[in-house]
Design an enzyme around this catalytic site. Structure first.
Site, PDB file in Angstrom:
ATOM      1  N   GLY B  85       0.872  -1.175   0.000  1.00 33.46           N
ATOM      2  CA  GLY B  85       0.000   0.000   0.000  1.00 33.46           C
ATOM      3  C   GLY B  85       0.903   1.217   0.000  1.00 33.46           C
ATOM      4  N   SER B 117       6.045  -5.422  -0.931  1.00 31.26           N
ATOM      5  CA  SER B 117       5.953  -4.044  -1.410  1.00 31.26           C
ATOM      6  C   SER B 117       6.228  -3.056  -0.264  1.00 31.26           C
ATOM      7  CB  SER B 117       4.590  -3.828  -2.078  1.00 31.26           C
ATOM      8  OG  SER B 117       4.575  -2.629  -2.794  1.00 31.26           O
TER       9      SER B 117
END
Lengths: 240, 240
Positions: B85, B117
């Site tokens: 995110g 991520s």
């Protein structure tokens, strides 16, 4: 107050010609422009590139790094031009050189301000809509606030493809629209998504979009695509 | 110490299957995974997506936001999983919840850590190689430092094209390689540019690249492309 903000990507002959035309009409006959190269690492090389690519628009350019006293240079400059590169590095250096207040004061007194890409980001209330990597830590993300809204330079939407040799492969990283939606999950100012080659002119209490379309993002509202030539003022009032 | 870092872009059936296979071999038979959804705005929706996309790898998932005491939840978790995110939002929340030291301690004691991520970015010494927009301001860019090097997730190189209708248009914003070069103008740690779908496993004092190639960036050296299966340990020693 007279502020001109460019998205960046002035890399084709047509776009350079458009920027030069806009710079000539914005700055008029002016003795020189004080150029701020802090967004890149090599200041002298930056000045060379500016001349080589014709991005000086024929004006005499003084690099702020060549001045003995950068604050005094701002106080006497007839016009200011802040170039692109890394926004975090640019803002950190503006803080370090204590230039934010002097620049803000001079622009409010009428000195014309041109900011391209990172130079556009730092003209906003904060740099929270930059695309750049946080390679250094400015004391705050608060910036000049010459504009009352945010700009996302180098804006684009649509599918992103990477060309590797002959192959085109899709990229799944967050899209720009997703990133700007995340901004509005934590912040309320309206954002102009400014396509490469686009310019905003803030003069006479008007915000004029020139050169390219733009997409406007306002919290809690659907995004709105606008055409070059649009007066964006009514769309960019501060939100809740 | 056992750390597994994923680039992101686990959006094709093949990539999901690869991640699930890696998760099964990394976590083995474990009672549950404590999941940290702080990088997105809607924590419950994030858990739903995790299950829908099969990114839970069949494990029981406990959301840290469902725990009365997040620090205590970390202290007793058999395994930790931090999802993607916005990296700035994730790190700001980890600071706010005072979770950095507890997570670091537990990982050093042997709790397996998976970060995808943004969850990969915060496992690095700093988040200075994130691609995300600085939508909020964590107290510092310093992160967990589970890895001794930096990772750039969602890495790519080559020409970037935007598809608008039938048209493909070039994008001139800084390339990823240019952004990572800017990092090395101000910082010295080596960086792994990890293509989408790629994984790093840090175990037994070894850093193993799996699933995709990667590009290594070391200050003052030419970049180096490496193939999946490579032990990156010799290439990622801290620089000057």
């Amino acid at each position: 107050m007279r502020v001109m903000l460019g998205s960046g990507g002035f890399r084709t002959p047509e776009r350079v010609a458009f920027l030069v035309e806009q710079m000539r009409s914005f700055f008029g006959s002016i003795e020189y422009l004080l150029f701020v190269p802090y967004a890149l690492a090599d200041y002298d090389a930056y000045l060379d590139v500016l001349h080589q690519r014709g991005l000086d628009a024929g004006y005499r350019i003084l690099g702020i790094h060549q001045a003995d006293d950068p604050v005094a240079a701002v106080r006497t400059a007839p016009g200011l031009y802040i170039g692109g590169g890394n926004t975090f590095r640019l803002l950190a250096t503006l803080y370090q050189q204590q230039l934010l207040d002097p620049i803000r004061d001079r622009v409010h007194q009428g000195m014309p301000y041109l900011g391209i890409s990172a130079g556009c980001n730092v003209a906003c209330p904060t740099i929270r809509t930059t695309n750049d990597m946080p390679i250094t830590s400015p004391p705050s993300l608060d910036a000049l606030g010459l504009a009352s809204f945010q700009v996302n330079p180098h804006y684009y939407h649509g599918e992103t493809l990477l060309r590797r040799g002959e192959e085109l492969i899709p990229h799944f990283g967050e899209t720009r629209d997703e990133r700007l939606k995340e901004y509005h999950e934590m912040n309320s100012l309206p954002i102009v998504g400014l396509w490469e080659g686009g310019i905003l002119r803030i003069e006479n209490n008007q915000i004029l979009l020139l050169g390219t379309p733009a997409r406007l993002f306002r919290r809690g509202q659907p995004c709105l695509d606008v055409e070059p030539g649009t007066d964006l003022t009514p769309y960019l009032q501060p939100g809740d």
